[in-house]
Design a protein around this motif. Structure first.
Motif, PDB file in Angstrom:
ATOM      1  N   VAL A 186       1.917   6.630  -7.105  1.00 16.59           N
ATOM      2  CA  VAL A 186       0.944   7.613  -7.586  1.00 16.59           C
ATOM      3  C   VAL A 186       1.516   9.020  -7.469  1.00 16.59           C
ATOM      4  O   VAL A 186       1.449   9.822  -8.403  1.00 16.59           O
ATOM      5  N   GLY A 187       2.114   9.341  -6.344  1.00 13.24           N
ATOM      6  CA  GLY A 187       2.694  10.661  -6.149  1.00 13.24           C
ATOM      7  C   GLY A 187       3.849  10.947  -7.091  1.00 13.24           C
ATOM      8  O   GLY A 187       3.954  12.030  -7.673  1.00 13.24           O
ATOM      9  N   ILE A 219       0.832  -1.204   0.000  1.00 17.93           N
ATOM     10  CA  ILE A 219       0.000   0.000   0.000  1.00 17.93           C
ATOM     11  C   ILE A 219       0.869   1.257   0.000  1.00 17.93           C
ATOM     12  O   ILE A 219       0.597   2.216  -0.733  1.00 17.93           O
ATOM     13  N   ILE A 220       1.917   1.261   0.794  1.00 22.02           N
ATOM     14  CA  ILE A 220       2.814   2.427   0.844  1.00 22.02           C
ATOM     15  C   ILE A 220       3.482   2.653  -0.504  1.00 22.02           C
ATOM     16  O   ILE A 220       3.556   3.788  -1.002  1.00 22.02           O
ATOM     17  N   VAL A 221       3.950   1.584  -1.133  1.00 21.05           N
ATOM     18  CA  VAL A 221       4.611   1.704  -2.438  1.00 21.05           C
ATOM     19  C   VAL A 221       3.626   2.175  -3.502  1.00 21.05           C
ATOM     20  O   VAL A 221       3.966   3.006  -4.353  1.00 21.05           O
ATOM     21  N   SER A 222       2.398   1.684  -3.453  1.00 19.39           N
ATOM     22  CA  SER A 222       1.420   2.118  -4.458  1.00 19.39           C
ATOM     23  C   SER A 222       1.080   3.598  -4.302  1.00 19.39           C
ATOM     24  O   SER A 222       0.966   4.319  -5.306  1.00 19.39           O
ATOM     25  N   LEU A 223       0.958   4.077  -3.089  1.00 17.95           N
ATOM     26  CA  LEU A 223       0.705   5.510  -2.881  1.00 17.95           C
ATOM     27  C   LEU A 223       1.908   6.349  -3.287  1.00 17.95           C
ATOM     28  O   LEU A 223       1.769   7.432  -3.871  1.00 17.95           O
ATOM     29  N   GLY A 265      10.100   1.680  -7.653  1.00 13.41           N
ATOM     30  CA  GLY A 265       8.773   1.516  -7.075  1.00 13.41           C
ATOM     31  C   GLY A 265       7.937   0.494  -7.830  1.00 13.41           C
ATOM     32  O   GLY A 265       7.225  -0.309  -7.231  1.00 13.41           O
ATOM     33  N   ALA A 266       8.038   0.510  -9.157  1.00  8.75           N
ATOM     34  CA  ALA A 266       7.292  -0.466  -9.959  1.00  8.75           C
ATOM     35  C   ALA A 266       7.801  -1.878  -9.711  1.00  8.75           C
ATOM     36  O   ALA A 266       7.004  -2.821  -9.613  1.00  8.75           O
TER      37      ALA A 266
END
Length: 99
Positions: free
Chosen positions: A17-18, A10-14, A59-60
């Motif tokens: 996005v940023g 969840i942290i990586v996905s947010l 991140g990906a």
């Protein structure tokens, strides 16, 4: 362990996005809107990789690894291995069209 990987996911996905929203597009200027990209490449001229580009790549990669890890963890924890495995005891009925 599952909740730890889920929290990282969840942290990586947010974070992704940023980071993606902060990046400038390859043809974000006014000339790019009318086709004047300055190069014949498909996605505009090639630039050196910036810090945001590297963070996006890392991140990906982390996002994909945590996605696969969560999938494996969930498949090992559940006894059923198929979506249709729970429908074996229920007969399938079809409705007749009204005449």
């Amino acid at each position: 362990m599952f909740y730890f990987v889920l929290a990282i996911h969840i942290i990586v996905s947010l974070m992704l996005v940023g980071i993606i929203l902060l990046q400038q597009g390859s043809s974000a200027d006014l000339a790019g809107a009318f086709g004047g990209q300055g190069s014949q490449t498909a996605f505009g001229p090639r630039k050196a990789a910036s810090m945001l580009t590297r963070l996006t790549a890392w991140g990906a990669a982390i996002f994909m690894i945590t996605s696969l890890t969560l999938t494996v963890m969930l498949s090992r924890s559940s006894g059923e291995h198929s979506v249709l495995s729970g429908t074996a005891g229920h007969p399938v009925t079809q409705s007749q069209p009204k005449k």
